[in-house]
Design a protein around this motif. Structure first.
Motif, PDB file in Angstrom:
ATOM      1  N   ASP A  67       2.128 -19.209 -20.222  1.00 39.83           N
ATOM      2  CA  ASP A  67       3.260 -19.457 -19.204  1.00 39.83           C
ATOM      3  C   ASP A  67       4.517 -18.634 -19.823  1.00 39.83           C
ATOM      4  OD1 ASP A  67       1.747 -20.690 -17.318  1.00 39.83           O
ATOM      5  OD2 ASP A  67       2.428 -22.749 -18.077  1.00 39.83           O
TER       6      ASP A  67
ATOM      7  N   ARG B 187      14.147 -26.763 -21.871  1.00 41.14           N
ATOM      8  CA  ARG B 187      13.139 -26.113 -20.997  1.00 41.14           C
ATOM      9  C   ARG B 187      11.658 -26.349 -21.801  1.00 41.14           C
ATOM     10  NH1 ARG B 187      11.418 -19.751 -20.439  1.00 41.14           N
ATOM     11  NH2 ARG B 187       9.855 -19.953 -18.738  1.00 41.14           N
TER      12      ARG B 187
ATOM     13  N   VAL C 115      10.487 -29.925 -20.971  1.00 37.97           N
ATOM     14  CA  VAL C 115       9.984 -30.019 -19.413  1.00 37.97           C
ATOM     15  C   VAL C 115       8.555 -29.132 -19.476  1.00 37.97           C
ATOM     16  CG1 VAL C 115      10.421 -29.169 -17.271  1.00 37.97           C
ATOM     17  CG2 VAL C 115      12.181 -30.179 -18.500  1.00 37.97           C
ATOM     18  N   GLU C 116       8.357 -28.072 -20.067  1.00 40.94           N
ATOM     19  CA  GLU C 116       6.992 -27.530 -20.085  1.00 40.94           C
ATOM     20  C   GLU C 116       5.751 -28.355 -20.704  1.00 40.94           C
ATOM     21  OE1 GLU C 116       6.266 -25.147 -17.742  1.00 40.94           O
ATOM     22  OE2 GLU C 116       8.249 -25.194 -17.192  1.00 40.94           O
TER      23      GLU C 116
ATOM     24  N   ASP D  96      12.426 -29.805  -9.144  1.00 40.76           N
ATOM     25  CA  ASP D  96      10.896 -29.976  -9.063  1.00 40.76           C
ATOM     26  C   ASP D  96      10.243 -30.040 -10.147  1.00 40.76           C
ATOM     27  OD1 ASP D  96       8.602 -30.611  -7.640  1.00 40.76           O
ATOM     28  OD2 ASP D  96       8.031 -28.571  -7.483  1.00 40.76           O
ATOM     29  N   ASP D  97      10.619 -29.138 -11.183  1.00 40.52           N
ATOM     30  CA  ASP D  97      10.035 -29.107 -12.434  1.00 40.52           C
ATOM     31  C   ASP D  97      10.447 -30.463 -13.327  1.00 40.52           C
ATOM     32  OD1 ASP D  97       8.619 -26.962 -12.370  1.00 40.52           O
ATOM     33  OD2 ASP D  97      10.208 -25.367 -13.301  1.00 40.52           O
TER      34      ASP D  97
ATOM     35  N   ASP E 124      13.923 -25.557  -7.275  1.00 39.50           N
ATOM     36  CA  ASP E 124      12.693 -25.336  -8.036  1.00 39.50           C
ATOM     37  C   ASP E 124      12.849 -26.031  -9.400  1.00 39.50           C
ATOM     38  OD1 ASP E 124      10.249 -23.880  -8.567  1.00 39.50           O
ATOM     39  OD2 ASP E 124      11.162 -22.030  -8.823  1.00 39.50           O
TER      40      ASP E 124
ATOM     41  N   TYR F 172       8.855 -33.216 -12.013  1.00 37.24           N
ATOM     42  CA  TYR F 172       7.246 -33.718 -12.315  1.00 37.24           C
ATOM     43  C   TYR F 172       6.979 -34.077 -13.782  1.00 37.24           C
ATOM     44  CZ  TYR F 172       4.437 -31.302  -8.820  1.00 37.24           C
ATOM     45  OH  TYR F 172       3.547 -31.009  -7.524  1.00 37.24           O
ATOM     46  N   SER F 173       8.158 -33.438 -14.825  1.00 38.36           N
ATOM     47  CA  SER F 173       7.892 -33.872 -16.003  1.00 38.36           C
ATOM     48  C   SER F 173       8.345 -35.384 -16.450  1.00 38.36           C
ATOM     49  CB  SER F 173       8.814 -32.781 -17.152  1.00 38.36           C
ATOM     50  OG  SER F 173      10.158 -32.918 -16.749  1.00 38.36           O
TER      51      SER F 173
ATOM     52  N   LYS G  27       5.159 -31.329 -18.566  1.00 36.29           N
ATOM     53  CA  LYS G  27       4.432 -31.065 -17.310  1.00 36.29           C
ATOM     54  C   LYS G  27       2.810 -30.895 -17.769  1.00 36.29           C
ATOM     55  CE  LYS G  27       5.709 -27.764 -14.566  1.00 36.29           C
ATOM     56  NZ  LYS G  27       6.292 -26.651 -14.300  1.00 36.29           N
TER      57      LYS G  27
END
Length: 454
Positions: A272, A352, A355-356, A231-232, A228, A235-236, A359
């Motif tokens: 989120d 983190r 990354v968020e 994957d993040d 998981d 994506y980022s 994304k």
């Protein structure tokens, strides 16, 4: 976590298989089965962000899954080295290769379209479909006289080990069999049809641990957590590279983003559970270019460096490589001493946030762009129309391929839930191009060859 993370029951399968001359581990066998499966091959024809027909450069679901697998293996290898663990890298790679295997054509828009058609039958969701595909619908192993016989489903899909199936079970939640919702957003979890399977997975993976080990927490193995997170990270980073190549983004446009767009990113991040300020977002967007763009230089030099990064394959590769390495280097371990199998990984708080933010930035600037909305509308229309045509064919001459029809008509006419799920399974398995071609054959006035198989 000094003791082994694995036990004998992890290697059990739904159907017993004897391999007297086993030359590699059960997890490696699972890896091989996924690699050789038709569903894995079809990922090359499924949209990641940009339609597969646009360019061979852009990532598709297959290349994305391969990159996620490599990142996941790197994370596992690093954790094994730092904490003297024995995380099985074959298992981690297999989980990563499978994480998108249940996704339908046309990306998340295809997922929403199928979900809308399946609301009264448990909806549609990519992660739930991945579990169903691997454990049931992929055509490899069944017991008894047929895949469906006397109303009983005898399919076991690829017949993977219970621990491998656990590694792709991201959401420990049963999806309601009847969904009353018009939001359009699929409910993440697993279908009712896989409820007994999930219980068996938990029984095997948690064998030997106390009964209360899941009190207050969800079932999610350390391999699933690694997948998981990988994957993040993918994506980022890689989606930005594709956006540069596609002309949707460039470094200067990112650094000079309008306030209203930054506000959207901030608001969604807060929803989120991540609190960021506008200046935090701007700082992240600037920091990812450090070492490639010299912000102390003259504006004309900064402009040239930014333009070169967007257009140079060498610099784009360096850019994404730096981002991925930075993320992997900041992975932290949350050890569950009572049940090491359920330990998890996460990024340091600072990374983190990065990354968020990236994304969400890609989502609002690329995925939600007007040009992409046209593609999304087309995908929804194609999938919705295909579903209506195929489900209606049960009252007439079948329009389904022979192997799909065998499953469909094995269910009684009154069993609309399983008949609808069979149509959903079929559409979800399609590539973008196959779905477009089949839609055209059903709706176009131009002649189509009857000799091309459905």
């Amino acid at each position: 976590m000094a003791s082994s993370l694995y036990q004998e029951q992890d290697y059990y399968r739904g159907v017993y298989e004897a391999h007297p001359k086993e030359h590699f581990s059960p997890f490696r066998r699972d890896y091989a089965r996924v690699i050789h499966s038709a569903s894995f091959r079809r990922l090359q024809g499924k949209t990641q962000i940009f339609p597969c027909s646009e360019s061979e450069f852009f990532r598709n679901r297959l290349t994305h899954s391969l990159e996620v697998a490599q990142i996941a293996k790197s994370i596992a290898t690093g954790l094994n080295s730092r904490f003297s663990l024995d995380i099985d890298t074959d298992l981690v790679e297999t989980a990563a290769l499978c994480h998108d295997i249940g996704h339908p054509p046309f990306g998340h828009n295809g997922e929403k379209a199928l979900h809308a058609k399946m609301l009264e039958f448990g909806g549609f969701e990519g992660n739930a479909q991945a579990l169903r595909l691997l454990a049931k619908t992929e055509k490899k192993i069944f017991e008894g006289e047929g895949p469906i016989h006397s109303g009983k489903d005898n399919r076991f899909g690829l017949n993977l080990t219970y621990r491998t199936l656990a590694a792709i079970l991201k959401y420990d939640k049963e999806i309601p069999s009847y969904i009353i919702s018009s939001s359009g957003y699929p409910i993440k979890g697993y279908y009712l049809s896989e409820k007994m399977l999930v219980e068996k997975i938990k029984q095997h993976v948690l064998a030997g641990y106390s009964e209360g080990v899941l009190v207050g927490k969800k079932f999610k193995t350390i391999e699933c957590s690694i997948m998981d997170l990988a994957d993040d990270i993918a994506y980022s980073t890689y989606d930005i590279e594709d956006a540069f190549k596609g002309g949707f983004l460039d470094p200067l446009s990112m650094l000079n983003t309008e306030h209203k767009l930054l506000k959207k990113v901030q608001q969604q991040a807060e929803l989120d559970g991540i609190i960021v300020s506008i200046s935090d977002i701007q700082s992240v967007l600037r920091s990812i270019f450090e070492g490639i763009i010299d912000f102390d230089a003259k504006f004309t030099d900064i402009y040239q460096q930014a333009k070169k990064l967007a257009n140079s394959s060498y610099l784009r590769t360096k850019f994404t490589s730096n981002l991925v390495h930075y993320c992997i280097s900041n992975v932290e371990l949350d050890c569950d001493k009572n049940c090491p199998v359920l330990s998890s990984v996460h990024l340091s708080p600072k990374v983190r946030k990065q990354v968020e933010i990236l994304k969400l930035f890609v989502y609002f600037t690329v995925i939600s762009a007007p040009k992409m909305n046209v593609v999304r509308y087309q995908g929804r229309e194609i999938i919705s129309t295909l579903f209506d045509i195929l489900i209606a064919s049960q009252f007439e001459t079948s329009l389904l391929p022979e192997d799909v029809g065998e499953i469909f008509y094995a269910y009684h006419l009154d069993d609309q839930a399983n008949r609808a799920r069979t149509i959903s399974d079929f559409i979800a398995s399609m590539t973008d191009r196959y779905a477009i071609e089949l839609y055209s054959r059903f709706t176009s006035s131009s002649a189509q060859s009857i000799f091309k198989p459905v």
